[in-house]
Design an enzyme around this catalytic site. Structure first.
Site, PDB file in Angstrom:
ATOM      1  N   ASP A  44     -45.581   5.482 -42.537  1.00 15.40           N
ATOM      2  CA  ASP A  44     -45.142   6.873 -42.453  1.00 15.40           C
ATOM      3  C   ASP A  44     -43.957   6.921 -41.498  1.00 15.40           C
ATOM      4  O   ASP A  44     -44.111   6.683 -40.291  1.00 15.40           O
ATOM      5  CB  ASP A  44     -46.292   7.748 -41.938  1.00 15.40           C
ATOM      6  N   SER A 124     -25.987  12.861 -47.863  1.00 13.78           N
ATOM      7  CA  SER A 124     -25.862  13.840 -48.942  1.00 13.78           C
ATOM      8  C   SER A 124     -24.538  14.576 -48.790  1.00 13.78           C
ATOM      9  O   SER A 124     -24.003  14.695 -47.675  1.00 13.78           O
ATOM     10  CB  SER A 124     -27.025  14.836 -48.881  1.00 13.78           C
ATOM     11  N   TYR A 138     -32.499  21.529 -44.670  1.00 15.26           N
ATOM     12  CA  TYR A 138     -32.100  20.219 -45.203  1.00 15.26           C
ATOM     13  C   TYR A 138     -30.632  19.896 -44.903  1.00 15.26           C
ATOM     14  O   TYR A 138     -30.338  18.787 -44.415  1.00 15.26           O
ATOM     15  CB  TYR A 138     -32.369  20.169 -46.702  1.00 15.26           C
ATOM     16  N   LYS A 142     -28.949  16.644 -42.703  1.00 19.75           N
ATOM     17  CA  LYS A 142     -27.962  15.711 -43.241  1.00 19.75           C
ATOM     18  C   LYS A 142     -26.649  15.777 -42.459  1.00 19.75           C
ATOM     19  O   LYS A 142     -25.943  14.766 -42.339  1.00 19.75           O
ATOM     20  CB  LYS A 142     -27.737  15.972 -44.730  1.00 19.75           C
TER      21      LYS A 142
END
Length: 227
Positions: A44, A124, A138, A142
């Site tokens: 994890d 991204s 998100y 990034k």
């Protein structure tokens, strides 16, 4: 001139996030050639103790790491005001802190073994430009990866280490988190339908390109978009 990827033959590469189920990796391992070896190590990435345990297993059983590809991540398809604190923490822990921890430990390993390795962050396009409010925190995570890539580059240079670091920033890629997500929200699907889609193989090609460059060349950023 781009060199063959063969220069990495016999070296150890760790790729995070390629599958959540060990059996998928074990199945793929059976199709490897005699010169290839693939190992499934469950960990994890949001838990530091599991990261350390996994890296120790790799070093003890396979050898020191030459390539690290940080592709583990999670995306949120909802508005920021609709995102729970738990989901925020999980996204930050995986996309930013987990990436930072495993990178720190692998750099230490490379340094200890005098390895001129390569670290690749799967970033991204949303790490460079926010195009919609529908991704919650998100894009923020990034953007952090973009900054972390440059921070690491500067630090490696200051230490005189010949370890490369590359950020690969694809646009929309068809994965189980995006267009292949069976539980995708209608508004997210409508947005995705308007965006040119990349395939995972396109990202792989970009990674291979970065890894194939000569020793004196570092690809700092690769941005991929569909047509």
């Amino acid at each position: 001139m781009v060199l063959p990827i063969a220069k990495w033959v016999g070296k150890v590469a760790v790729v995070t996030g390629i599958a959540r189920r060990v059996e998928l990796i074990e199945k793929r391992a059976k199709s490897c050639t005699a010169k290839e070896k693939l190992y499934a190590v469950k960990a994890d990435i949001t838990k530091e103790e599991e990261i350390l345990k996994a890296l120790k297993w790799v070093e003890d059983n396979v050898g020191p790491i030459h390539i690290l590809i940080n592709s583990a991540g999670v995306i949120l398809l909802k508005g920021l005001t609709e995102t729970s604190t738990e989901d925020m923490k999980t996204t930050l822990d995986l996309n930013v802190l987990g990436l930072s921890i495993i990178t720190r430990e692998v750099v230490k390993m490379m340094q200890a073994h005098k390895i001129n390795g390569h670290i690749i962050h799967i970033n991204s396009t949303l790490g460079h430009q926010v195009i919609s409010h529908a991704f919650s925190i998100y894009p923020a995570t990034k953007f952090a990866v973009t900054a972390l890539t440059e921070t690491l580059r500067q630090e490696l240079n200051s230490l005189g280490l010949k370890i490369k670091v590359t950020s690969v920033s694809p646009g929309l890629v068809a994965t189980e988190m995006t267009t292949l997500n069976k539980d995708i929200l209608p508004e997210a699907k409508e947005m995705f339908d308007k965006i040119a889609i990349l395939q995972p193989a396109d990202v792989v090609d970009a990674v291979v390109y970065a890894l194939s460059t000569p020793e004196h060349v570092q690809v700092h950023e690769l941005t991929l978009t569909g047509l």
